[in-house]
Motif scaffolding. Structure first.
Motif, PDB file in Angstrom:
ATOM      1  N   GLY A   1     -17.066  -8.473  -6.753  1.00 21.16           N
ATOM      2  CA  GLY A   1     -15.577  -6.985  -6.856  1.00 21.16           C
ATOM      3  C   GLY A   1     -15.572  -6.838  -5.755  1.00 21.16           C
ATOM      4  N   LEU A   2     -16.210  -6.174  -4.892  1.00 19.19           N
ATOM      5  CA  LEU A   2     -16.617  -5.604  -4.193  1.00 19.19           C
ATOM      6  C   LEU A   2     -15.548  -6.591  -2.207  1.00 19.19           C
ATOM      7  CD1 LEU A   2     -16.710  -3.206  -2.028  1.00 19.19           C
ATOM      8  CD2 LEU A   2     -19.106  -2.919  -1.924  1.00 19.19           C
ATOM      9  N   ALA A   3     -15.811  -7.694  -2.790  1.00 20.28           N
ATOM     10  CA  ALA A   3     -16.202  -8.302  -1.468  1.00 20.28           C
ATOM     11  C   ALA A   3     -14.665  -9.174  -2.039  1.00 20.28           C
ATOM     12  CB  ALA A   3     -17.446  -9.830  -2.016  1.00 20.28           C
ATOM     13  N   THR A   4     -14.252  -9.583  -2.947  1.00 23.31           N
ATOM     14  CA  THR A   4     -12.748 -10.076  -2.923  1.00 23.31           C
ATOM     15  C   THR A   4     -12.191  -8.507  -3.132  1.00 23.31           C
ATOM     16  OG1 THR A   4     -13.708 -11.093  -4.765  1.00 23.31           O
ATOM     17  CG2 THR A   4     -11.595 -10.770  -5.150  1.00 23.31           C
ATOM     18  N   TRP A   5     -12.122  -7.629  -3.375  1.00 21.46           N
ATOM     19  CA  TRP A   5     -11.624  -6.243  -3.002  1.00 21.46           C
ATOM     20  C   TRP A   5     -10.832  -6.125  -1.257  1.00 21.46           C
ATOM     21  CZ3 TRP A   5     -10.476  -1.890  -6.505  1.00 21.46           C
ATOM     22  CH2 TRP A   5      -9.906  -1.072  -6.418  1.00 21.46           C
ATOM     23  N   GLN A   6     -12.342  -6.007  -0.550  1.00 15.38           N
ATOM     24  CA  GLN A   6     -12.120  -6.209   0.963  1.00 15.38           C
ATOM     25  C   GLN A   6     -11.501  -7.420   1.586  1.00 15.38           C
ATOM     26  OE1 GLN A   6     -16.943  -5.896   1.763  1.00 15.38           O
ATOM     27  NE2 GLN A   6     -16.725  -4.179   1.778  1.00 15.38           N
ATOM     28  N   ASN A   7     -11.361  -8.644   0.962  1.00 15.70           N
ATOM     29  CA  ASN A   7     -11.474  -9.892   1.927  1.00 15.70           C
ATOM     30  C   ASN A   7      -9.506  -9.559   1.421  1.00 15.70           C
ATOM     31  OD1 ASN A   7     -13.491 -11.034   2.441  1.00 15.70           O
ATOM     32  ND2 ASN A   7     -13.563 -11.750   0.295  1.00 15.70           N
ATOM     33  N   LEU A   8      -8.636  -9.239   0.026  1.00 15.67           N
ATOM     34  CA  LEU A   8      -7.744  -9.132  -0.649  1.00 15.67           C
ATOM     35  C   LEU A   8      -7.251  -7.619   0.422  1.00 15.67           C
ATOM     36  CD1 LEU A   8      -7.756  -9.351  -4.254  1.00 15.67           C
ATOM     37  CD2 LEU A   8      -7.148 -11.422  -2.671  1.00 15.67           C
ATOM     38  N   TYR A   9      -7.874  -6.949   0.892  1.00 20.22           N
ATOM     39  CA  TYR A   9      -7.159  -5.899   1.273  1.00 20.22           C
ATOM     40  C   TYR A   9      -6.844  -5.908   2.980  1.00 20.22           C
ATOM     41  CZ  TYR A   9      -6.910  -1.328   3.280  1.00 20.22           C
ATOM     42  OH  TYR A   9      -6.133  -0.002   3.372  1.00 20.22           O
ATOM     43  N   ASN A  10      -8.008  -6.914   3.438  1.00 22.76           N
ATOM     44  CA  ASN A  10      -7.883  -6.949   4.796  1.00 22.76           C
ATOM     45  C   ASN A  10      -6.157  -8.385   5.098  1.00 22.76           C
ATOM     46  OD1 ASN A  10     -10.377  -5.467   5.719  1.00 22.76           O
ATOM     47  ND2 ASN A  10     -11.651  -7.244   5.909  1.00 22.76           N
ATOM     48  N   ASP A  11      -6.212  -9.127   3.598  1.00 19.44           N
ATOM     49  CA  ASP A  11      -4.975  -9.470   3.919  1.00 19.44           C
ATOM     50  C   ASP A  11      -3.605  -9.393   3.539  1.00 19.44           C
ATOM     51  OD1 ASP A  11      -6.837 -11.768   4.868  1.00 19.44           O
ATOM     52  OD2 ASP A  11      -6.749 -12.426   2.221  1.00 19.44           O
ATOM     53  N   GLY A  12      -4.051  -7.805   3.514  1.00 14.07           N
ATOM     54  CA  GLY A  12      -2.499  -7.573   3.706  1.00 14.07           C
ATOM     55  C   GLY A  12      -2.227  -7.281   1.889  1.00 14.07           C
ATOM     56  N   PHE A  13      -2.627  -7.454   0.953  1.00  9.08           N
ATOM     57  CA  PHE A  13      -2.937  -7.226  -0.304  1.00  9.08           C
ATOM     58  C   PHE A  13      -3.106  -5.808  -1.311  1.00  9.08           C
ATOM     59  CE2 PHE A  13      -2.649 -11.383  -0.142  1.00  9.08           C
ATOM     60  CZ  PHE A  13      -1.630 -11.708  -0.373  1.00  9.08           C
ATOM     61  N   LYS A  14      -2.809  -5.227  -2.550  1.00 10.66           N
ATOM     62  CA  LYS A  14      -3.154  -4.096  -2.722  1.00 10.66           C
ATOM     63  C   LYS A  14      -4.399  -3.770  -3.672  1.00 10.66           C
ATOM     64  CE  LYS A  14       0.004  -0.253  -0.907  1.00 10.66           C
ATOM     65  NZ  LYS A  14       1.047   0.362  -0.836  1.00 10.66           N
ATOM     66  N   PRO A  15      -5.620  -4.579  -4.046  1.00 10.72           N
ATOM     67  CA  PRO A  15      -5.937  -4.830  -5.431  1.00 10.72           C
ATOM     68  C   PRO A  15      -6.407  -3.486  -6.013  1.00 10.72           C
ATOM     69  CG  PRO A  15      -8.037  -4.503  -3.194  1.00 10.72           C
ATOM     70  CD  PRO A  15      -6.377  -4.233  -2.881  1.00 10.72           C
ATOM     71  N   ASN A  16      -6.688  -3.927  -7.250  1.00 12.36           N
ATOM     72  CA  ASN A  16      -7.364  -3.015  -8.138  1.00 12.36           C
ATOM     73  C   ASN A  16      -8.702  -3.115  -9.070  1.00 12.36           C
ATOM     74  OD1 ASN A  16      -5.384  -3.798 -10.845  1.00 12.36           O
ATOM     75  ND2 ASN A  16      -3.640  -3.529  -9.480  1.00 12.36           N
ATOM     76  N   LYS A  17      -9.205  -2.520  -9.990  1.00 12.92           N
ATOM     77  CA  LYS A  17      -9.873  -3.319 -10.410  1.00 12.92           C
ATOM     78  C   LYS A  17      -9.670  -4.224 -12.031  1.00 12.92           C
ATOM     79  CE  LYS A  17     -10.171   1.477 -13.497  1.00 12.92           C
ATOM     80  NZ  LYS A  17     -10.838   1.884 -14.393  1.00 12.92           N
ATOM     81  N   TYR A  18      -8.485  -4.019 -12.095  1.00  7.89           N
ATOM     82  CA  TYR A  18      -7.172  -4.579 -13.627  1.00  7.89           C
ATOM     83  C   TYR A  18      -6.880  -6.342 -12.730  1.00  7.89           C
ATOM     84  CZ  TYR A  18      -6.826  -0.727 -15.289  1.00  7.89           C
ATOM     85  OH  TYR A  18      -7.383   1.122 -15.874  1.00  7.89           O
ATOM     86  N   LEU A  19      -6.706  -6.276 -11.718  1.00  8.03           N
ATOM     87  CA  LEU A  19      -6.221  -7.483 -11.211  1.00  8.03           C
ATOM     88  C   LEU A  19      -7.881  -8.575 -10.449  1.00  8.03           C
ATOM     89  CD1 LEU A  19      -4.973  -9.806 -10.399  1.00  8.03           C
ATOM     90  CD2 LEU A  19      -4.759  -8.410  -7.861  1.00  8.03           C
ATOM     91  N   LEU A  20      -8.393  -7.493 -10.516  1.00  8.42           N
ATOM     92  CA  LEU A  20     -10.447  -7.877  -9.794  1.00  8.42           C
ATOM     93  C   LEU A  20     -10.189  -9.107 -11.522  1.00  8.42           C
ATOM     94  CD1 LEU A  20     -11.965  -6.052  -7.352  1.00  8.42           C
ATOM     95  CD2 LEU A  20     -10.217  -8.803  -7.054  1.00  8.42           C
ATOM     96  N   LYS A  21     -10.798  -8.322 -12.298  1.00  8.15           N
ATOM     97  CA  LYS A  21     -11.300  -8.388 -14.191  1.00  8.15           C
ATOM     98  C   LYS A  21     -10.964  -9.458 -14.217  1.00  8.15           C
ATOM     99  CE  LYS A  21     -10.754  -5.006 -17.241  1.00  8.15           C
ATOM    100  NZ  LYS A  21     -11.370  -4.033 -17.973  1.00  8.15           N
ATOM    101  N   LYS A  22      -9.188  -9.742 -14.083  1.00  7.28           N
ATOM    102  CA  LYS A  22      -9.018 -11.127 -14.948  1.00  7.28           C
ATOM    103  C   LYS A  22      -8.853 -12.073 -13.930  1.00  7.28           C
ATOM    104  CE  LYS A  22      -3.968 -11.968 -16.726  1.00  7.28           C
ATOM    105  NZ  LYS A  22      -2.669 -11.497 -16.292  1.00  7.28           N
ATOM    106  N   PHE A  23      -8.564 -12.101 -12.972  1.00  6.00           N
ATOM    107  CA  PHE A  23      -9.532 -13.374 -12.209  1.00  6.00           C
ATOM    108  C   PHE A  23     -10.413 -13.764 -13.202  1.00  6.00           C
ATOM    109  CE2 PHE A  23     -10.433 -15.481  -8.555  1.00  6.00           C
ATOM    110  CZ  PHE A  23      -9.555 -16.771  -8.460  1.00  6.00           C
TER     111      PHE A  23
END
Length: 208
Positions: free
Chosen positions: A15-37
């Motif tokens: 989750g932490l690695a995916t959060w960082q990648n999404l943020y670097n690509d200009g997205f705003k991740p959250n725990k709900y989106l990551l958990k669902k995926f």
């Protein structure tokens, strides 16, 4: 216990690695989106997460922990979340799908895991979730439960205070607080010194 802690650590780090990648690509991740995926696309690919005897709630709480870590970071109450390492602060959290978990004595039945023994007796209560953590080679259980306390009724909501000379204070309820004894002793000493000074002055005037 080690398998559960390992799955919790893997989920948190993913989750932490995916959060960082999404943020670097200009997205705003959250725990709900990551958990669902994770539940729909990642979890099915790893059979060892779905082994018999593994409580599936641990991945849910791993994302909750990650979300709380980012909330503390954004509010300035904590540092940026770090990746977890094996053998350091191993822990995981489980629940019973919203049902109460009874605890008490030296045995407790954990969801999916089953009965485990404790070295010390636990208070007899119920809780909604338990956290298992490892310190050195020992495993510890932590949980929250409600305790009934007796409230003290206030006889009155507001009390008036009258400060005086004879009495230090008198309340509107009739309660009085006498002046400190130290004050009375000081007055008596001052009177004695005053009399002694008066006698000394009188003797000096007579001798002159």
């Amino acid at each position: 216990m080690s398998k559960h802690a390992g799955i919790a650590r893997f989920t948190y780090n993913w989750g932490l690695a995916t959060w960082q990648n999404l943020y670097n690509d200009g997205f705003k991740p959250n725990k709900y989106l990551l958990k669902k995926f994770f539940n729909n696309h990642v979890k099915p690919e790893f059979e060892w997460i779905k082994e018999k005897g593994i409580c599936q709630k641990i991945t849910q709480f791993a994302f909750e922990q990650l979300g709380d870590a980012f909330s503390r970071f954004f509010s300035g109450k904590g540092g940026y979340p770090k990746f977890k390492k094996k053998g350091q602060h191993d822990s995981f959290t489980v629940d019973a799908g919203g049902k109460p978990i009874p605890v008490g004595g030296v045995r407790v039945k954990l969801p999916t895991i089953g009965w485990v023994k404790t070295y010390e007796g636990l208070p007899h209560a119920t809780t909604t979730k338990v956290t298992i953590s490892r310190i050195a080679d020992d495993w510890y259980i932590a949980f929250a439960y409600e305790v009934e306390t007796e409230s003290t009724q206030k006889p009155v909501d507001v009390v008036g205070v009258d400060l005086g000379i004879k009495e230090l204070a008198t309340l509107s309820t009739g309660v009085t607080f006498p002046n400190p004894k130290a004050y009375k002793k000081s007055i008596q000493k001052l009177k004695r010194l005053s009399k002694a000074l008066a006698r000394k002055t009188c003797m000096q005037q007579q001798s002159s």
